[in-house]
Design an enzyme around this catalytic site. Structure first.
Site, PDB file in Angstrom:
ATOM      1  N   CYS A   2       0.874  -1.177   0.000  1.00  0.00           N
ATOM      2  CA  CYS A   2       0.000   0.000   0.000  1.00  0.00           C
ATOM      3  C   CYS A   2       0.906   1.220   0.000  1.00  0.00           C
ATOM      4  CB  CYS A   2      -0.921   0.012   1.218  1.00  0.00           C
ATOM      5  SG  CYS A   2      -1.996   1.461   1.275  1.00  0.00           S
ATOM      6  N   GLU A 108      -4.010   1.039  -5.317  1.00  0.00           N
ATOM      7  CA  GLU A 108      -3.072   0.000  -5.731  1.00  0.00           C
ATOM      8  C   GLU A 108      -2.862   0.142  -7.230  1.00  0.00           C
ATOM      9  OE1 GLU A 108      -1.436  -1.622  -3.687  1.00  0.00           O
ATOM     10  OE2 GLU A 108      -2.618  -1.940  -1.879  1.00  0.00           O
TER      11      GLU A 108
END
Length: 225
Positions: A2, A108
Site C-alpha cells: 500500500c 493499488e
C-alpha cells in the site's frame, strides 16, 4: 503493498465516529487525496505511559528505535503480516506498539499495464475505515523524538486481487480495542486479525495516472475513469 491512500475526513469527525480523544498537534491536519510515505497523517494509538487511545499526527515510514539512519523509514512504509513476529524491524512494535490509520480509501497499481494503472478502493458505505499499523518513537541525535508508523499488508480479497497481490489489513471496529491495547501481547490472537477484509463490503474503480505522481492532490485523484 500500500503506497498511497486518501485521508480527507476531519479529525473531529473521526474522533466522534471512533470515540477517541483528540491530541494537540492536529491543527496541522489537511485533507489529503494522495498521501505518500514520509507524510504526517492522523493515527490512533495508545501513547507510552497512557491508557486510552488518542488521535494524533505520525509520520509514515517506520524508523525502528535502534536505527542509525532515519532514511530507513522510506523502506519500511509497509510490513507483511506473515513476518511481523519474526523480523527485528517490526517484532517489538507488533508486540506492544500497534496503531490504527483512519482513511477514506487506498490505491493499488496494476503492474501488468504500461503505464501502471492505478485503482482506488473504498467502503461501499463511503465511511472512513481503519488500517492496521505499527508505530515507533525514534530518538533524533538532537534529542527530539520522531514518531513513525508502518501499514500492515496481507493477501488481497476478491476486489483488490485483479489489480494487486497485496492489500492493507483493514480492521473491524469490534477489534480496535484488542489491537490497540499495549498490554495485549497475545501474538497468535493478534495474527488472526491480519486477514483480507470481506470483499462484499468494498468497492473499487480505476482512476487517472494523475495520482501516480506524489504531490498531485485533489478529488480528481479518486474520480473514476
Amino acid at each position: 503493498m500500500c503506497g498511497r491512500f486518501a485521508q480527507n475526513t476531519k479529525p473531529q469527525e473521526l474522533a466522534k465516529q471512533f470515540q477517541i480523544q483528540l491530541r494537540v498537534g492536529l491543527e496541522e491536519f489537511q485533507p489529503r487525496y494522495n498521501v505518500a510515505p514520509s507524510s504526517r497523517v492522523s493515527c490512533i494509538r495508545v501513547p507510552i505511559h497512557e491508557t486510552k487511545p488518542v488521535l494524533e499526527m505520525l509520520k509514515w515510514g517506520l524508523i525502528p528505535s535502534w536505527a542509525k539512519d532515519p532514511q530507513i523509514g522510506f523502506k519500511l512504509a509497509n510490513a507483511r503480516a506473515e513476518t511481523l513476529d519474526t523480523l527485528p524491524s517490526f517484532r517489538p512494535a507488533f508486540k506492544a506498539r500497534r496503531c490504527l490509520v483512519p482513511i477514506d480509501g487506498f490505491y493499488e497499481w496494476n503492474q501488468d499495464t504500461k503505464p501502471k494503472q492505478p485503482s482506488y478502493f473504498f467502503m461501499k458505505n463511503e465511511e472512513p475505515f481503519c488500517l492496521a499499523g505499527l508505530w515507533e518513537s525514534w530518538k533524533h541525535p538532537d534529542g527530539g523524538l520522531i514518531d513513525t508508523f508502518t501499514l500492515v499488508t496481507t493477501e488481497p480479497n476478491a476486489v483488490v486481487k485483479p489489480v494487486c497481490d497485496r492489500m492493507p489489513v483493514i480492521l473491524d471496529e469490534k477489534d480496535f480495542a484488542f489491537w490497540l491495547d499495549p498490554q495485549n501481547q497475545d501474538v497468535e490472537k493478534l495474527k488472526k486479525l491480519l486477514k483480507p477484509y470481506p470483499a462484499d463490503a468494498m468497492g473499487g474503480h480505476a482512476v487517472s495516472t494523475y495520482v501516480s505522481k506524489a504531490g498531485n492532490e485533489g478529488s480528481v485523484c479518486i474520480t473514476p475513469l
